[in-house]
Design an enzyme around this catalytic site. Sequence first.
Site, mmCIF file in Angstrom:
data_model
loop_
_atom_site.group_PDB
_atom_site.id
_atom_site.type_symbol
_atom_site.label_atom_id
_atom_site.label_comp_id
_atom_site.label_asym_id
_atom_site.label_seq_id
_atom_site.Cartn_x
_atom_site.Cartn_y
_atom_site.Cartn_z
ATOM 1 N N GLY A 12 18.459 50.231 44.325
ATOM 2 C CA GLY A 12 19.591 50.585 43.482
ATOM 3 C C GLY A 12 20.258 49.438 42.746
ATOM 4 O O GLY A 12 19.603 48.570 42.151
ATOM 5 N N ILE A 13 21.584 49.425 42.785
ATOM 6 C CA ILE A 13 22.368 48.463 42.012
ATOM 7 C C ILE A 13 22.097 47.035 42.470
ATOM 8 O O ILE A 13 21.949 46.126 41.652
ATOM 9 C CB ILE A 13 23.863 48.805 42.108
ATOM 10 C CG1 ILE A 13 24.152 50.125 41.374
ATOM 11 C CG2 ILE A 13 24.719 47.676 41.523
ATOM 12 C CD1 ILE A 13 25.550 50.669 41.589
ATOM 13 N N TYR A 150 33.965 58.283 52.011
ATOM 14 C CA TYR A 150 33.582 57.400 50.914
ATOM 15 C C TYR A 150 34.796 56.987 50.093
ATOM 16 O O TYR A 150 34.988 55.805 49.791
ATOM 17 C CB TYR A 150 32.549 58.100 50.042
ATOM 18 C CG TYR A 150 31.908 57.204 49.009
ATOM 19 C CD1 TYR A 150 31.013 56.206 49.391
ATOM 20 C CD2 TYR A 150 32.185 57.355 47.658
ATOM 21 C CE1 TYR A 150 30.415 55.379 48.444
ATOM 22 C CE2 TYR A 150 31.595 56.531 46.708
ATOM 23 C CZ TYR A 150 30.721 55.550 47.109
ATOM 24 O OH TYR A 150 30.130 54.732 46.173
#
Length: 291
Positions: A12-13, A150
């Site tokens: 991912g990032i 989250y």
Amino acid sequence: MAIVLITGCSTGIGFETALQFGRSGNQVYATMRNLDKAGPLRDAARQENLDVRIHQLDVDSRVSIDAAIAAILAEAGQVDVLVNNAGVTGMGSIEETTDSELHAVMETNFFGPLRVIRGIVPAMRERRSGTIVNVTSVAGRLVAGLASQYHCSKWALECASETLALELRQFGVRVAIVEPGFFVTPILDKAAEAWGDNENAPYADLERRMRDLYAQATVGGGHPSVVARAIENAVTTTEPRLRYLVGADAESFVGGRQRITDEEYLVLGEEQSDEQWWTRFMEMFPMPVEA
């Protein structure tokens, strides 16, 4: 050339950010919890002949952090840029979330970055230079139902980041907060799968809507390389800011929430049909054709 330390680089990032800084000629220390997942990044960096060096670092472990930082400082001498990217998802209602589930998410998404920061900041402060980038989310600027773990972790990291920016400004150390919208990463995939399909569950209507929203995001979300470029820009820009929204949908989410009152927003929690809910949602957050 800068010495760049990045957490959460297996996918991912973080993966894309390691390559992005490497392509710009920096010496990159890409870290991850599980080195068994290092193969794709190692292969990608080797293929482009990038100076990307992979180390084990588990942000949940003080011992792991200390060992990684010590090894990196012994080799590189200093860290110029820290990118706190490692994170996990956490979905569920407040009522149904256990203490252990909330602790686990906060451990990685909030306490983890702070542990790494405490290991890096003293040298930056003494040197009176350095940049810390904390990757949060639009989830740190507004909430959605059934994502309490989250959102709590990202709001907390937003608060700590702004506090840190104030504390370190006098020492020439800059803090930047990067806030992506929906981007297609393994975390997004996990979030999309988080809710069940039991129509008799107490929050079944909201679960269905969140499941549909995240499913759409996995199809229409942006590529994490966009966030990687934004992170590099936050470090290298000559006109620095504290916060960087990334993605057209991020602008829509945060801008839309700022335009309405708390009471207007809370109507999304009312009992209503899916058609009514989606109509209200799109009025609050008009999405661009391509997010």
